[in-house]
Design an enzyme around this catalytic site. Structure first.
Site, short mmCIF file in Angstrom:
data_model
loop_
_atom_site.label_atom_id
_atom_site.label_comp_id
_atom_site.label_asym_id
_atom_site.label_seq_id
_atom_site.Cartn_x
_atom_site.Cartn_y
_atom_site.Cartn_z
N ARG A 1 14.39 79.20 27.54
CA ARG A 1 15.16 78.59 26.15
C ARG A 1 13.69 77.98 25.24
O ARG A 1 13.77 77.79 24.11
CB ARG A 1 16.13 77.49 26.50
CG ARG A 1 17.21 78.34 26.75
CD ARG A 1 18.65 77.52 27.21
NE ARG A 1 18.29 76.47 28.15
CZ ARG A 1 18.58 76.94 29.46
NH1 ARG A 1 19.01 78.19 29.91
NH2 ARG A 1 18.20 76.16 30.54
N GLU B 1 15.99 70.77 38.50
CA GLU B 1 17.10 70.14 38.83
C GLU B 1 17.93 70.90 39.73
O GLU B 1 18.78 70.34 40.61
CB GLU B 1 17.76 69.65 37.45
CG GLU B 1 18.82 68.61 37.60
CD GLU B 1 19.77 68.61 36.22
OE1 GLU B 1 19.37 69.02 35.51
OE2 GLU B 1 20.80 67.68 36.25
P1 AMP Z 1 13.30 69.95 35.17
O1 AMP Z 1 12.18 70.66 35.86
O2 AMP Z 1 14.20 69.49 36.32
O3 AMP Z 1 12.88 69.09 33.95
O4 AMP Z 1 14.25 70.93 34.31
C1 AMP Z 1 13.75 71.51 33.11
C2 AMP Z 1 14.25 72.96 32.82
O5 AMP Z 1 15.47 73.44 33.46
C3 AMP Z 1 14.38 73.30 31.46
O6 AMP Z 1 13.55 74.51 31.30
C4 AMP Z 1 15.67 73.45 31.25
O7 AMP Z 1 16.12 74.77 30.46
C5 AMP Z 1 16.48 73.39 32.53
N1 AMP Z 1 17.41 72.55 32.85
C6 AMP Z 1 17.51 71.49 33.76
N2 AMP Z 1 18.68 70.82 33.64
C7 AMP Z 1 19.20 71.18 32.48
C8 AMP Z 1 20.83 70.96 32.06
N3 AMP Z 1 21.36 69.98 32.59
N4 AMP Z 1 21.05 71.75 30.91
C9 AMP Z 1 20.47 72.68 30.61
N5 AMP Z 1 19.22 73.20 30.98
C10 AMP Z 1 18.66 72.40 31.96
#
Ligand code: AMP
Length: 173
Positions: free
Chosen positions: A61, A98
């Site tokens: 995205r 996540e």
């Molecule tokens: P993180 O590494 O945990 O900061 O997760 C970030 C990545 O995971 C980004 O590239 C987001 O596109 C995706 N992501 C994580 N959590 C969400 C969420 N609740 N909704 C949409 N995309 C998420």
């Protein structure tokens, strides 16, 4: 459009892609002409006078945001891709999501030495992805000027993993 209007165009999808995750679906916001323009202008605002040369977008995205931002900033784009997608010599960094684990890659020659780089992704959640992207950019000789996120899930403390960085998030939850 104000923050409230932008947030109204984001849809929360409970239990996607896994139970317990509330997925932030930004597609209605991106599909809205005024909303999309406000997103791009809002994301670049703090970086307009900072001599950004490359906007690095995180698959997938981040790819929806980086090109429009780069065009407005007079910069080029570098895609930070999922494993195995780039055809030439790559450097990679792995991270915890996540939900799940993954790694991202860039071509070894993607960033000219000391080029001024702005990182972009849609969501800052736990910060693992952004931390990996940051280490990739730095390892390849780029100078990370800042990071821009459409959404920050502040309750997950992703900023902690990005200590000392110039972080700009448009919408915070
Ligand atoms: P993180 O590494 O945990 O900061 O997760 C970030 C990545 O995971 C980004 O590239 C987001 O596109 C995706 N992501 C994580 N959590 C969400 C969420 N609740 N909704 C949409 N995309 C998420």
């Amino acid at each position: 459009m104000n923050i409230k209007d932008l947030k109204a165009l984001i849809q929360d999808v409970p239990d996607f892609p896994k139970k317990g995750i509330v997925f932030k679906d930004i597609t209605p916001l991106l599909a809205d002409p005024k909303g999309f323009a406000a997103v791009i202008e809002g994301l670049i605002a703090p970086f307009q006078q900072m001599g950004i040369q490359i906007v690095a977008g995180v698959e997938s995205r981040g790819f929806l945001l980086a090109p429009a931002m780069a065009a407005r900033l007079g910069a080029g784009i570098v895609p930070l891709r999922k494993k195995g997608k780039l055809p030439r010599k790559v450097h990679s960094a792995s991270y915890d999501l996540e939900y799940g684990t993954d790694s991202i890659e860039a071509h070894a020659d993607a960033f000219p030495r000391n080029s001024r780089v702005l990182l972009v992704d849609d969501v800052l959640a736990t910060g693992g992805t952004a931390a990996a992207a940051t280490s990739l950019i730095k390892a390849l000789g780029g100078q990370l000027v800042g990071s821009a996120f459409l959404i920050e899930l502040a309750f997950l403390n992703g900023r902690k993993k990005l200590a000392g960085q110039n972080i700009h998030s448009l919408l915070t939850y």
